[in-house]
Write an enzyme that holds these catalytic residues in place. Structure first.
Site, mmCIF file in Angstrom:
data_model
loop_
_atom_site.group_PDB
_atom_site.id
_atom_site.type_symbol
_atom_site.label_atom_id
_atom_site.label_comp_id
_atom_site.label_asym_id
_atom_site.label_seq_id
_atom_site.Cartn_x
_atom_site.Cartn_y
_atom_site.Cartn_z
ATOM 1 N N GLU A 283 0.827 -1.210 0.000
ATOM 2 C CA GLU A 283 0.000 0.000 0.000
ATOM 3 C C GLU A 283 0.866 1.267 0.000
ATOM 4 O OE1 GLU A 283 -2.982 0.271 -0.701
ATOM 5 O OE2 GLU A 283 -3.720 -1.766 -0.438
ATOM 6 N N TYR B 230 -5.738 5.907 5.177
ATOM 7 C CA TYR B 230 -5.988 4.920 4.129
ATOM 8 C C TYR B 230 -5.201 3.628 4.386
ATOM 9 C CZ TYR B 230 -5.581 2.322 -0.104
ATOM 10 O OH TYR B 230 -5.570 1.281 -0.971
ATOM 11 N N ASP C 298 -9.266 5.854 -0.563
ATOM 12 C CA ASP C 298 -8.247 6.548 -1.369
ATOM 13 C C ASP C 298 -8.942 7.287 -2.512
ATOM 14 O OD1 ASP C 298 -9.021 4.577 -3.092
ATOM 15 O OD2 ASP C 298 -7.008 3.858 -3.543
#
Ligand code: SF4
Length: 369
Positions: free
Chosen positions: A47, A130, A148
């Site tokens: 991520e 996020y 996001d």
């Protein structure tokens, strides 16, 4: 007899979207390396890499990074030069430094295991709402939203909202609305389904594939034919333009490079020295002479551009072969000479200089080096 219809509460659009979205995900989920083994470490690394970088490009970096640093303990111990070299090409190097800082904290304060809760995860360097939501939901199966840009776009189109999605308040409100409908049993799948829908179907820049969308029946933007007007994003300040003349200087001991300051843009990375503005060969020759070196031959390498979040570099490059001055080696703009092989293998040079590195590679190939 009571009218049962009055007892039932009408489902909201968000509630209605859960089942078709999960069904669609089951059939269409992207196959991604970090999804094969979604440990907290793998989800976290992927991520962070995926911020600002395309999925296809991340795959290779992810494989190399996790091969060399397979767990949090290895990341916590990695030497900074090596870390930046592994991150080379991904840009935004503070992300790599924050990964290591967070890994050290996790080793010292959390017995080497990333926390499960979004609230705890957010306290670690470089982990925002996020990423915390993604790790908590995908790796630990917790009910946490991961909102996001993709998710914001999908949601603003579904709800037909013209609110500015760059505003923190709007993000917060949407996060709460999503959090309320995340299914207990599939929080990770639900978040990834939304991400994938945004990445594969509800595409940005006026290209949504509404004909393939499992949520089209529920989508306000689709029904009102305003998909291409959404989402609304307040325009950012224009980037500052900076012109530079990049000096690719080769000496008998190697190429001259210097370390950037430990703070600010590209902190601690290695770079070719540069002059501000677009300078001609005459000026470059004078600068070389003033530093005590001599040049035999100079080649203009052409222009290149690199875009950072707030700054844009407009570069032109000049290659020169320098011969050391008679009285010994003079320092040139705080540089050190490094052989090309070591520069390629050990030194972290930002992607901003890729065009010039590629030119040097070709020049060396042509000359049989
Ligand atoms: Fe996006 Fe179109 Fe689906 Fe609406 S119908 S969510 S605009 S792809």
């Amino acid at each position: 007899m009571t009218d049962r219809r009055n007892e039932q509460t009408e489902e909201t659009m968000e509630e209605k979207m859960v089942t078709p979205l999960l069904d669609w995900y089951e059939m269409n989920a992207r196959s991604l390396p970090w999804r094969d083994d979604p440990t907290p470490y793998h989800v976290w690394i992927s991520e962070i890499m995926l911020q600002q970088t395309r999925v296809e490009a991340v795959k290779e970096y992810y494989a190399r990074f996790t091969r060399e640093l397979p767990d949090i303990a290895a990341l916590a111990q990695v030497d900074e030069e090596r870390l930046l070299k592994l991150w080379e090409g991904l840009g935004y190097y503070s992300r790599a430094r924050n990964l290591k800082k967070a890994a050290v904290i996790v080793m010292e304060q959390y017995q080497g295991r990333l926390p499960r809760n979004k609230e705890e995860l957010i306290k670690l360097p470089g982990i925002g709402a996020y990423t915390a939501g993604a790790v908590s939901s995908i790796a630990y199966g917790r009910k946490a939203a991961a909102v996001d840009g993709n998710v914001l776009r999908v949601m603003s189109r579904l709800t037909g909202s013209r609110e500015n999605i760059a505003a923190e308040q709007v993000k917060k409100r949407l996060t709460e609305r999503i959090e309320a409908i995340i299914p207990e049993a599939f929080p990770g799948a639900f978040n990834q389904a939304l991400m994938d829908l945004g990445a594969m179907v509800c595409l940005p820049n006026g290209e949504p594939r509404c004909g393939e969308c499992p949520l089209a029946d529920l989508c306000t933007a689709f029904h009102q034919n305003i998909q291409n007007e959404l989402p609304v994003k307040a325009s950012k300040k224009p980037r500052r333009r900076e012109e530079k003349t990049i000096l690719v200087f080769e000496t008998p001991q190697g190429f001259l490079v210097r370390k950037r300051p430990e703070r600010g843009l590209l902190a601690g990375m290695w770079e070719f020295p540069a002059l501000e503005g677009r300078q001609d060969e005459e000026t470059v020759r004078r600068v070389i002479g003033e530093s005590g070196w001599a040049s035999d031959g100079m080649t203009v390498l052409g222009s290149a551009k690199h875009i950072f979040s707030h700054i844009e570099w407009e570069m032109q490059g000049i290659y020169a072969r320098l011969s050391a001055p008679k009285e010994g080696q003079a320092a040139f703009m705080d540089c050190i000479p490094v052989t090309w092989e070591r520069l390629e293998q050990e030194y972290s040079v930002p992607a901003a200089f890729d065009a010039y590195r590629e030119t040097i590679r070709k020049m060396r190939q042509n000359s049989g080096k």
